[in-house]
Design an enzyme around this catalytic site. Structure first.
Site, PDB file in Angstrom:
ATOM      1  N   HIS A 181     -40.122  -7.685 -19.555  1.00  0.00           N
ATOM      2  CA  HIS A 181     -41.441  -7.152 -19.197  1.00  0.00           C
ATOM      3  C   HIS A 181     -41.223  -5.947 -18.288  1.00  0.00           C
ATOM      4  O   HIS A 181     -41.250  -6.076 -17.054  1.00  0.00           O
ATOM      5  CB  HIS A 181     -42.279  -8.218 -18.500  1.00  0.00           C
ATOM      6  CG  HIS A 181     -43.700  -7.810 -18.240  1.00  0.00           C
ATOM      7  ND1 HIS A 181     -44.728  -8.721 -18.169  1.00  0.00           N
ATOM      8  CD2 HIS A 181     -44.269  -6.596 -18.034  1.00  0.00           C
ATOM      9  CE1 HIS A 181     -45.866  -8.082 -17.916  1.00  0.00           C
ATOM     10  NE2 HIS A 181     -45.602  -6.792 -17.832  1.00  0.00           N
ATOM     11  N   THR A 208     -47.296 -10.711 -11.129  1.00  0.00           N
ATOM     12  CA  THR A 208     -47.012 -11.400 -12.383  1.00  0.00           C
ATOM     13  C   THR A 208     -48.310 -11.509 -13.158  1.00  0.00           C
ATOM     14  O   THR A 208     -49.398 -11.262 -12.611  1.00  0.00           O
ATOM     15  CB  THR A 208     -46.402 -12.791 -12.126  1.00  0.00           C
ATOM     16  OG1 THR A 208     -46.003 -13.383 -13.372  1.00  0.00           O
ATOM     17  CG2 THR A 208     -47.399 -13.713 -11.438  1.00  0.00           C
ATOM     18  N   HIS A 253     -45.947 -19.063 -19.123  1.00  0.00           N
ATOM     19  CA  HIS A 253     -46.271 -18.879 -17.701  1.00  0.00           C
ATOM     20  C   HIS A 253     -46.240 -20.229 -17.004  1.00  0.00           C
ATOM     21  O   HIS A 253     -47.068 -21.095 -17.251  1.00  0.00           O
ATOM     22  CB  HIS A 253     -47.628 -18.214 -17.464  1.00  0.00           C
ATOM     23  CG  HIS A 253     -47.666 -17.494 -16.143  1.00  0.00           C
ATOM     24  ND1 HIS A 253     -47.359 -16.162 -15.993  1.00  0.00           N
ATOM     25  CD2 HIS A 253     -47.908 -17.952 -14.887  1.00  0.00           C
ATOM     26  CE1 HIS A 253     -47.443 -15.817 -14.725  1.00  0.00           C
ATOM     27  NE2 HIS A 253     -47.769 -16.891 -14.033  1.00  0.00           N
ATOM     28  N   GLU A 308     -42.935  -7.440 -23.453  1.00  0.00           N
ATOM     29  CA  GLU A 308     -44.319  -7.644 -23.049  1.00  0.00           C
ATOM     30  C   GLU A 308     -44.708  -6.631 -21.988  1.00  0.00           C
ATOM     31  O   GLU A 308     -43.873  -6.138 -21.230  1.00  0.00           O
ATOM     32  CB  GLU A 308     -44.543  -9.073 -22.555  1.00  0.00           C
ATOM     33  CG  GLU A 308     -43.683  -9.484 -21.380  1.00  0.00           C
ATOM     34  CD  GLU A 308     -43.899 -10.941 -20.995  1.00  0.00           C
ATOM     35  OE1 GLU A 308     -44.192 -11.769 -21.882  1.00  0.00           O
ATOM     36  OE2 GLU A 308     -43.764 -11.246 -19.796  1.00  0.00           O
TER      37      GLU A 308
END
Length: 237
Positions: free
Chosen positions: A43, A100, A190, A70
């Site tokens: 990410h 996050t 997550h 991502e």
């Protein structure tokens, strides 16, 4: 079979803290695959506080399973992924300074924007996944963009699991069924961990992939990376 994609952002965070190349992000990605991971997730953020753009380019030829990138689909992010051409791009609604991911897309409010992004990814031969919560109408809207998959944001499950696992997982069961009915593949991620992953996997149908980073890398500090990946894979058996 549900695939395990290992998010290696935290490896880059540790490397960047010292300003050298230990641990080696590229080698860790290779090792994760050799230990049984089905994919590698990164990410990259605008400030490059963990994964850097040059990491993404360096990883592309090394990842032999599935490369999942991502991020928020800014012009810079899209330029990156269209050059790198990973197997999958997961679209998240994060602000540039987000610590996050903390919520899924409101797809209806961003329908035109997301549809355009999904079209561009498809034209480049890249599978698209939209990060969403468990709202059924929102998932149907995600399907209407032409996306290939959704990724279910699982922090609410992780938060409630210790006190009421059945209640925690119920919305995700229904969301996954709705996504499957709408023609979407289903990913999740997550705060999934060794404590809650097995139960989630046993209850949620049609689960194609889980993407796990923070908990997995933290567990590896105690168990070692090879044993940690083995245990996560066992939860998905």
């Amino acid at each position: 079979m549900t695939n395990l994609s290992v998010n290696i952002n935290k490896i880059a965070t540790l490397r960047n803290a010292r300003g050298e190349n230990v641990p080696n992000v590229e080698q860790v990605a290779i090792d994760c695959e050799s230990f049984g991971a089905n994919g590698i997730t990164v990410h990259p953020r605008p400030d490059e506080r963990h994964i850097r753009h040059d990491d993404v380019f360096a990883l592309r030829p090394l990842v032999k399973t599935e490369f999942n990138i991502e991020g928020y689909p800014s012009p810079e992010f899209l330029d990156l992924v269209l050059k790198v051409k990973p197997e999958q791009v997961t679209l998240v609604p994060d602000a540039p300074d987000a610590i996050t991911s903390s919520a899924g897309w409101n797809v209806k409010e961003n329908m035109e924007f997301l549809t355009d992004i999904v079209d561009r990814l498809r034209d480049a031969g890249i599978r698209s996944s939209i990060f969403v919560d468990t709202d059924i109408e929102n998932i149907k809207n995600a399907a209407a963009t032409g996306a290939d998959r959704v990724e279910l944001y699982t922090k609410p499950y992780a938060d409630l699991y210790p006190t009421n696992p059945e209640k925690a997982v119920a919305p995700f069961v229904e969301a996954s069924r709705a996504a499957h009915k709408a023609g979407l593949g289903v990913n999740a991620g997550h705060d999934l961990s060794l404590a809650n992953l097995k139960f989630f996997h046993e209850r949620v149908p049609f689960l194609n992939e889980v993407s796990i980073g923070h908990a997995l890398i933290s567990d590896a500090l105690y168990l070692g990376l090879k044993e940690t990946i083995r245990q996560y894979k066992e939860c998905l058996a």
